[in-house]
Design a protein around this motif. Structure first.
Motif, PDB file in Angstrom:
ATOM      1  N   ALA A   1       0.816  -1.212   0.000  1.00  0.00           N
ATOM      2  CA  ALA A   1       0.000   0.000   0.000  1.00  0.00           C
ATOM      3  C   ALA A   1       0.850   1.262   0.000  1.00  0.00           C
ATOM      4  N   ILE A   2       2.068   1.190   0.535  1.00  0.00           N
ATOM      5  CA  ILE A   2       2.905   2.382   0.618  1.00  0.00           C
ATOM      6  C   ILE A   2       3.349   2.848  -0.771  1.00  0.00           C
ATOM      7  N   ARG A   3       3.166   2.028  -1.789  1.00  0.00           N
ATOM      8  CA  ARG A   3       3.525   2.432  -3.144  1.00  0.00           C
ATOM      9  C   ARG A   3       2.444   3.297  -3.792  1.00  0.00           C
ATOM     10  N   LEU A   4       1.307   3.426  -3.132  1.00  0.00           N
ATOM     11  CA  LEU A   4       0.250   4.319  -3.612  1.00  0.00           C
ATOM     12  C   LEU A   4       0.591   5.760  -3.237  1.00  0.00           C
ATOM     13  N   GLY A   5       0.468   6.671  -4.195  1.00  0.00           N
ATOM     14  CA  GLY A   5       0.781   8.079  -3.948  1.00  0.00           C
ATOM     15  C   GLY A   5       0.040   8.673  -2.772  1.00  0.00           C
ATOM     16  N   PRO A   6      -1.294   8.530  -2.673  1.00  0.00           N
ATOM     17  CA  PRO A   6      -2.026   9.097  -1.536  1.00  0.00           C
ATOM     18  C   PRO A   6      -1.550   8.566  -0.188  1.00  0.00           C
ATOM     19  N   VAL A   7      -1.201   7.283  -0.124  1.00  0.00           N
ATOM     20  CA  VAL A   7      -0.704   6.717   1.139  1.00  0.00           C
ATOM     21  C   VAL A   7       0.634   7.349   1.507  1.00  0.00           C
ATOM     22  N   GLN A   8       1.493   7.553   0.522  1.00  0.00           N
ATOM     23  CA  GLN A   8       2.784   8.196   0.767  1.00  0.00           C
ATOM     24  C   GLN A   8       2.593   9.620   1.281  1.00  0.00           C
ATOM     25  N   ILE A   9       1.695  10.367   0.647  1.00  0.00           N
ATOM     26  CA  ILE A   9       1.455  11.761   1.044  1.00  0.00           C
ATOM     27  C   ILE A   9       0.921  11.833   2.471  1.00  0.00           C
ATOM     28  N   ILE A  10      -0.094  11.030   2.756  1.00  0.00           N
ATOM     29  CA  ILE A  10      -0.721  11.083   4.082  1.00  0.00           C
ATOM     30  C   ILE A  10       0.239  10.594   5.163  1.00  0.00           C
ATOM     31  N   THR A  11       0.956   9.504   4.885  1.00  0.00           N
ATOM     32  CA  THR A  11       1.899   8.979   5.877  1.00  0.00           C
ATOM     33  C   THR A  11       3.000   9.990   6.175  1.00  0.00           C
ATOM     34  N   PHE A  12       3.546  10.617   5.127  1.00  0.00           N
ATOM     35  CA  PHE A  12       4.600  11.613   5.321  1.00  0.00           C
ATOM     36  C   PHE A  12       4.072  12.793   6.142  1.00  0.00           C
ATOM     37  N   ALA A  13       2.866  13.246   5.838  1.00  0.00           N
ATOM     38  CA  ALA A  13       2.288  14.356   6.602  1.00  0.00           C
ATOM     39  C   ALA A  13       2.057  13.956   8.059  1.00  0.00           C
ATOM     40  N   MET A  14       1.613  12.703   8.293  1.00  0.00           N
ATOM     41  CA  MET A  14       1.322  12.260   9.657  1.00  0.00           C
ATOM     42  C   MET A  14       2.586  12.107  10.503  1.00  0.00           C
ATOM     43  N   ILE A  15       3.732  11.874   9.845  1.00  0.00           N
ATOM     44  CA  ILE A  15       4.992  11.850  10.597  1.00  0.00           C
ATOM     45  C   ILE A  15       5.193  13.188  11.302  1.00  0.00           C
ATOM     46  N   PHE A  16       4.921  14.273  10.607  1.00  0.00           N
ATOM     47  CA  PHE A  16       5.151  15.596  11.183  1.00  0.00           C
ATOM     48  C   PHE A  16       4.014  16.015  12.114  1.00  0.00           C
ATOM     49  N   ILE A  17       2.794  15.496  11.870  1.00  0.00           N
ATOM     50  CA  ILE A  17       1.719  15.727  12.834  1.00  0.00           C
ATOM     51  C   ILE A  17       2.048  15.014  14.142  1.00  0.00           C
ATOM     52  N   GLY A  18       2.542  13.781  14.040  1.00  0.00           N
ATOM     53  CA  GLY A  18       2.961  13.064  15.239  1.00  0.00           C
ATOM     54  C   GLY A  18       4.081  13.778  15.971  1.00  0.00           C
ATOM     55  N   ALA A  19       4.967  14.415  15.214  1.00  0.00           N
ATOM     56  CA  ALA A  19       6.067  15.167  15.828  1.00  0.00           C
ATOM     57  C   ALA A  19       5.542  16.352  16.636  1.00  0.00           C
ATOM     58  N   THR A  20       4.502  17.033  16.129  1.00  0.00           N
ATOM     59  CA  THR A  20       3.940  18.160  16.887  1.00  0.00           C
ATOM     60  C   THR A  20       3.336  17.666  18.200  1.00  0.00           C
ATOM     61  N   PHE A  21       2.721  16.493  18.149  1.00  0.00           N
ATOM     62  CA  PHE A  21       2.097  15.913  19.340  1.00  0.00           C
ATOM     63  C   PHE A  21       3.154  15.636  20.409  1.00  0.00           C
ATOM     64  N   ALA A  22       4.227  14.953  20.013  1.00  0.00           N
ATOM     65  CA  ALA A  22       5.276  14.593  20.967  1.00  0.00           C
ATOM     66  C   ALA A  22       6.050  15.809  21.451  1.00  0.00           C
TER      67      ALA A  22
END
Length: 406
Positions: free
Chosen positions: A208-229
């Motif tokens: 699933a990570i080879r799908l463009g939308p999954v890559q975009i959302i996952t990459f964005a969520m890395i930085f959302i998770g960073a704001t949380f921590a």
């Protein structure tokens, strides 16, 4: 007006798998901090405690999508049962290693094996999707799950540390392991709501990570998770600097409370705006909110600004998971959801590290600049990805997304 949350729980089996799933996912929050609490007391070395905890967290972030991919191929029962057994036995070995003062390598080996713990948030969301695919109730179900995730992080970490402090060092990890065993067993026994295995075809044979939308959302969520921590780390540092370290848990609780409240409200609404636009608005609010704690000079002001900055976290997660459901083929849904939760977890780990380094070098208040930077990167990512994230009519009807075959 009917309560939309009571509506989703009228579905046969919904109450049972939701309750079991909540119990089974408590270890997500309890285990990492429980390992630190246990080893810092039994070994007396924080670097060992932190390293073992990080080993577990990062290994789980790597393994969880692979395990979820197997779930999509073989079904929940055939994968969750053996991986849970491995994880439970490994946690038991980790507890024994700490209690009996076994060699340090046994701690790391046990943590690596314990990381086989499957992604229960993805399993639960997959069951909701099986029931409400293409219906408005699914947004409510995803909102409920995001609120449940918030409660897990609020209650799980506090419970784990509290047990280790009040009873014995291994208590937090032991209870976490018990929740994993009992919750997973109760979840798997409910076969009537288990999603059926979809056949793998040319459009869903890769990851699933080879799908463009999954890559975009996952990459964005890395930085959302960073704001949380980052907010959590900086809050601890600021309250200590202000001479009121005991208020840190209260401020962090307020931060999660803001997200919890708005997430519940969003789930009760049937918003008509396209999901990719909702995600952009939510992430923009997160990014703007990261600026507020920079102005706080007292604990009450910090609590207020942190509360406001956290309100858009849960709506961000709700829309992110909703987009994943629309863009990922049914045969790889569990894996797609897991990549998002993995991104959040990686972001939290990196955010904690970055914020700690900035606090040590430049002071407690400046730790929030890591949140500001992370929020900005997440917003830019989502804005640039709007076209790829746009959902089309065929996707809403469940058509298969294209993905290169391996």
């Amino acid at each position: 007006m009917q309560n939309p949350y009571s509506e989703i729980f009228r579905a046969p089996g919904a109450r049972g798998f939701a309750a079991a799933g909540f119990m089974a996912r408590l270890p997500i929050a309890m285990a990492p901090i429980g390992i630190v609490a246990m080893l810092s007391q039994t070994r007396g070395e924080y670097w060992v405690a932190g390293a073992v905890s990080a080993t577990f967290a990062l290994a789980n972030a790597f393994l969880a999508p692979q395990i979820s991919r197997l779930v999509d191929r073989l079904g929940q029962t055939r994968v969750v049962v053996p991986t849970t057994i491995i994880s439970v036995l490994a946690f038991a070995a980790l507890i024994a290693s700490a209690n009996q003062d076994w060699p340090v390598w046994t701690l790391f080996a046990s943590a690596l094996l314990a990381a086989a713990m499957p992604s229960m948030p993805a399993m639960v969301r997959a069951r909701w999707t099986e029931i409400f695919r293409g219906r408005p109730e699914m947004n409510t179900a995803f909102a409920f799950e995001s609120a449940a995730d918030e409660l897990v992080y609020i209650a799980g970490a506090s419970l784990s540390v509290g047990l280790s402090a009040a009873l014995f060092p291994e208590a937090g990890v032991a209870v976490s392991t018990l929740f994993l065993a009992l919750g997973s067993t109760a979840f798997i026994l409910q076969r009537s709501t288990e999603p059926q295995v979809r056949p793998v075809d040319h459009g869903s044979s890769g990851s699933a990570i080879r799908l463009g939308p999954v890559q975009i959302i996952t990459f964005a969520m890395i930085f959302i998770g960073a704001t949380f921590a980052t907010t959590e780390v900086s809050t601890v540092a600021i309250t200590k600097e202000l001479g009121q370290p005991g208020t840190a848990s209260l401020v962090i609780g307020v931060y999660a409370l803001g997200s919890f409240v708005l997430g519940i409200i969003i789930g009760a609404l049937n918003l008509k705006a396209p999901l990719q636009r909702q995600l952009a608005i939510a992430v923009a609010l997160v990014a703007l909110g990261t600026l507020l704690p920079l102005t706080a000079s007292t604990v009450p002001a910090l609590a207020l600004t942190v509360f406001i900055s956290g309100v858009a976290i849960s709506p961000t997660f709700i829309t992110a998971f909703g987009l994943i459901e629309r863009h990922v083929p049914e045969a790889m849904l569990t894996e797609g959801i897991t990549w998002v939760t993995t991104g959040i977890g990686i972001g939290m780990a990196l955010g904690s590290f970055a914020a700690g380094a900035v606090v040590d070098a430049f002071g407690a208040q400046n730790g929030f600049w890591v949140s500001v930077t992370s929020g900005a990167i997440a917003l830019i990512t989502v804005l640039l990805g709007q076209r790829s994230l746009a959902t089309h009519e065929c996707e809403l009807e469940g058509c298969e997304a294209a993905i290169p075959a391996e």
